[in-house]
Scaffold this motif. Structure first.
Motif, PDB file in Angstrom:
ATOM      1  N   THR A 165       0.846  -1.179   0.000  1.00  0.00           N
ATOM      2  CA  THR A 165       0.000   0.000   0.000  1.00  0.00           C
ATOM      3  C   THR A 165       0.889   1.239   0.000  1.00  0.00           C
ATOM      4  N   GLY A 166       0.388   2.321  -0.598  1.00  0.00           N
ATOM      5  CA  GLY A 166       1.180   3.546  -0.665  1.00  0.00           C
ATOM      6  C   GLY A 166       0.690   4.629   0.265  1.00  0.00           C
ATOM      7  N   SER A 167      -0.444   4.404   0.900  1.00  0.00           N
ATOM      8  CA  SER A 167      -1.021   5.396   1.804  1.00  0.00           C
ATOM      9  C   SER A 167      -0.798   4.969   3.242  1.00  0.00           C
ATOM     10  N   PRO A 169      -7.153  -2.331   5.770  1.00  0.00           N
ATOM     11  CA  PRO A 169      -5.685  -2.305   5.866  1.00  0.00           C
ATOM     12  C   PRO A 169      -4.992  -2.342   4.516  1.00  0.00           C
ATOM     13  N   ARG A 170      -5.653  -2.838   3.473  1.00  0.00           N
ATOM     14  CA  ARG A 170      -5.013  -2.883   2.158  1.00  0.00           C
ATOM     15  C   ARG A 170      -4.930  -1.499   1.511  1.00  0.00           C
ATOM     16  N   LYS A 171      -5.736  -0.566   1.988  1.00  0.00           N
ATOM     17  CA  LYS A 171      -5.717   0.780   1.437  1.00  0.00           C
ATOM     18  C   LYS A 171      -4.928   1.761   2.289  1.00  0.00           C
ATOM     19  N   LEU A 172      -4.768   1.457   3.588  1.00  0.00           N
ATOM     20  CA  LEU A 172      -4.113   2.397   4.487  1.00  0.00           C
ATOM     21  C   LEU A 172      -3.379   1.623   5.575  1.00  0.00           C
ATOM     22  N   VAL A 173      -2.086   1.872   5.700  1.00  0.00           N
ATOM     23  CA  VAL A 173      -1.299   1.248   6.755  1.00  0.00           C
ATOM     24  C   VAL A 173      -1.171   2.240   7.904  1.00  0.00           C
ATOM     25  N   VAL A 174      -1.301   1.750   9.124  1.00  0.00           N
ATOM     26  CA  VAL A 174      -1.250   2.587  10.316  1.00  0.00           C
ATOM     27  C   VAL A 174       0.155   2.503  10.909  1.00  0.00           C
ATOM     28  N   LEU A 175       0.834   3.634  11.008  1.00  0.00           N
ATOM     29  CA  LEU A 175       2.181   3.716  11.541  1.00  0.00           C
ATOM     30  C   LEU A 175       2.194   4.626  12.760  1.00  0.00           C
ATOM     31  N   PRO A 198       0.080   2.308  -5.133  1.00  0.00           N
ATOM     32  CA  PRO A 198       0.877   1.686  -6.200  1.00  0.00           C
ATOM     33  C   PRO A 198       0.086   0.612  -6.942  1.00  0.00           C
ATOM     34  N   GLN A 199       0.492   0.367  -8.178  1.00  0.00           N
ATOM     35  CA  GLN A 199      -0.064  -0.723  -8.966  1.00  0.00           C
ATOM     36  C   GLN A 199       0.918  -1.894  -8.935  1.00  0.00           C
ATOM     37  N   ILE A 200       0.476  -3.025  -8.384  1.00  0.00           N
ATOM     38  CA  ILE A 200       1.338  -4.202  -8.242  1.00  0.00           C
ATOM     39  C   ILE A 200       1.148  -5.090  -9.461  1.00  0.00           C
ATOM     40  N   ARG A 201       2.220  -5.304 -10.182  1.00  0.00           N
ATOM     41  CA  ARG A 201       2.159  -6.127 -11.384  1.00  0.00           C
ATOM     42  C   ARG A 201       2.535  -7.579 -11.112  1.00  0.00           C
ATOM     43  N   ARG A 202       3.278  -7.823 -10.037  1.00  0.00           N
ATOM     44  CA  ARG A 202       3.687  -9.208  -9.765  1.00  0.00           C
ATOM     45  C   ARG A 202       4.070  -9.310  -8.294  1.00  0.00           C
ATOM     46  N   MET A 203       3.682 -10.425  -7.661  1.00  0.00           N
ATOM     47  CA  MET A 203       4.111 -10.680  -6.292  1.00  0.00           C
ATOM     48  C   MET A 203       4.188 -12.189  -6.089  1.00  0.00           C
ATOM     49  N   SER A 205       6.365  -3.110  -8.487  1.00  0.00           N
ATOM     50  CA  SER A 205       5.435  -2.021  -8.239  1.00  0.00           C
ATOM     51  C   SER A 205       5.806  -0.824  -9.111  1.00  0.00           C
ATOM     52  N   ASP A 206       4.794  -0.047  -9.518  1.00  0.00           N
ATOM     53  CA  ASP A 206       5.067   1.099 -10.382  1.00  0.00           C
ATOM     54  C   ASP A 206       5.511   2.328  -9.601  1.00  0.00           C
ATOM     55  N   ARG A 207       5.473   2.270  -8.259  1.00  0.00           N
ATOM     56  CA  ARG A 207       5.898   3.395  -7.435  1.00  0.00           C
ATOM     57  C   ARG A 207       6.265   2.882  -6.049  1.00  0.00           C
TER      58      ARG A 207
END
Length: 395
Positions: A235-237, A258-264, A282-287, A302-304
């Motif tokens: 996730t990027g947010s 949690p997939r859209k926002l990680v809590v730190l 980010p856009q995940i192309r492979r994992m 990831s693209d970013r």
């Protein structure tokens, strides 16, 4: 500590007994007018000491064996046989790249009666099923709090109870369905009673229509949970929270994804000299993932830049490398861990080593070396000077 103390006392007892026999033997042999060599006296004294210790220990061992039932070979006489439900769970987990996580649920009826949950206690260890149940007497405090919340304990109560013992019971009337999703629960294993047509016994679990039924039999029902946050994800947010209590409240809020926002937490980022990302989703192309008992490997494209969130309990013993370069492991989502990854293809390797392991091994080697330096000269001379030295007498 107690066992170590018992070993020290036993060793001292054998030493005293051996010294007493070495003092008595020459006098007895002199009275009997027998003159064997000095080595004979030493061997007889040691053998007699060991014989007396064995004479004491063997009856205790025999008594313990007679009071306890004999060990049963689980391969020929299994106490926990593989039922059809266990075989179905094992087949489902084998097809999951992350292994799958199961929650055994006890079903609550409208009359308040409670059915026994499958795989109670630590019995899931026998068939090798990865469950969110079991028993742990030394769980991390944050893990203990999260598990209590999942079982339905109110937030204020869970945070006020200071206990490291985890023995959760998930009941359909109380379990937090939203937290099961957030913590990556893949399967629900409940008694057949959950399918009796009474929607009340689902409680907070909602409706079975939202789940995929994998198995239905006399030994239970198994449901697949869709859209569970299981396995590593990116996730990027992020939301940076000033304290742990606020982080827990945000992560356990019903509408949190949690997939859209990680809590730190601010303190964790400051300790790792990390800054929040400003890259967006980010856009995940492979994992691809692979794991062992003490290591995790994730290959991601990831693209970013983003946060790779790993659904394992955070501990100071975890270390990470991204593309072969050391990278900090930060606590995320209150009790999980995350690693920053750059844009492009990355190989993230996480390894766990118990904190203090290397220091403990180093101290052990120093202790062995000092013991050898102190004891070896006396052993080579046929003497044991250390007990006399401890008693304040010359050797």
């Amino acid at each position: 500590v107690i066992g170590f103390g018992v070993c020290l006392l036993a060793g001292e007892g054998v030493d005293v007994l051996t010294r007493a026999l070495r003092w008595l033997m020459p006098r007895f042999l002199a009275w009997a007018r027998v003159r064997p060599g000095r080595g004979f006296v030493r061997v007889v004294a040691v053998a007699a000491g060991l014989a007396l210790v064995s004479w004491t220990a063997l009856p205790l061992i025999s008594y313990g064996m007679s009071m306890n039932p004999p060990f049963v070979d689980n391969a020929t006489h299994p106490q926990y046989p593989d039922t059809p439900a266990i075989l179905a769970l094992r087949a489902a987990e084998s097809g999951d790249p992350w292994g799958g996580l199961v929650v055994p649920v006890a079903v609550t009826g409208r009359d308040g009666s409670l059915s026994l949950a499958p795989l109670t206690g630590a019995t899931a260890l026998v068939p090798g099923i990865n469950t969110f149940g079991g028993y742990d007497s030394s769980a991390a405090s944050r893990t203990s709090i999260v598990v209590k919340l999942m079982t339905g304990v109110p937030l204020a109560t869970a945070m006020s109870e200071h206990s490291y013992i985890v023995h959760p019971t998930f009941t359909s009337a109380d379990v937090r369905w939203d937290l099961l999703l957030n913590y990556g629960v893949d399967y629900i294993f409940a008694s057949p009673r959950i399918a009796n047509g009474d929607p009340g016994n689902w409680g907070r679990l909602g409706s079975p229509a939202a789940l995929q039924l994998l198995y239905d039999g006399p030994d239970g029902r198994i449901y697949k949970v869709p859209h569970a946050a299981s396995g590593p994800y990116v996730t990027g947010s992020q939301s940076v929270i000033p304290d742990s209590a606020s982080a827990l409240r945000l992560f356990t809020s019903p509408d949190h994804d949690p997939r859209k926002l990680v809590v730190l937490e601010q303190a964790d980022l400051a300790a790792m000299h990390l800054r929040p990302l400003q890259s967006g989703a980010p856009q995940i192309r492979r994992m691809a993932t692979a794991r062992t008992n003490n290591s995790i490997q994730v290959q991601v494209t990831s693209d970013r830049p983003g946060w790779l969130v790993v659904p394992e309990n955070y501990d100071q013993g975890w270390s990470a490398q991204v593309g072969g370069v050391d990278a900090p492991v930060v606590r995320a989502d209150y009790s999980r861990m995350a690693v920053q990854i750059p844009a492009g293809s990355s190989t993230v390797e996480l390894k766990y080593r118990p904190p203090g392991l290397q220091l403990g091994l180093g101290l052990l080697m120093i202790a062995v070396l000092i013991s050898a330096i102190v004891l070896l000269p006396g052993v080579l001379r046929g003497r044991r000077p250390l007990p006399d030295l401890l008693r304040g007498r010359p050797s």
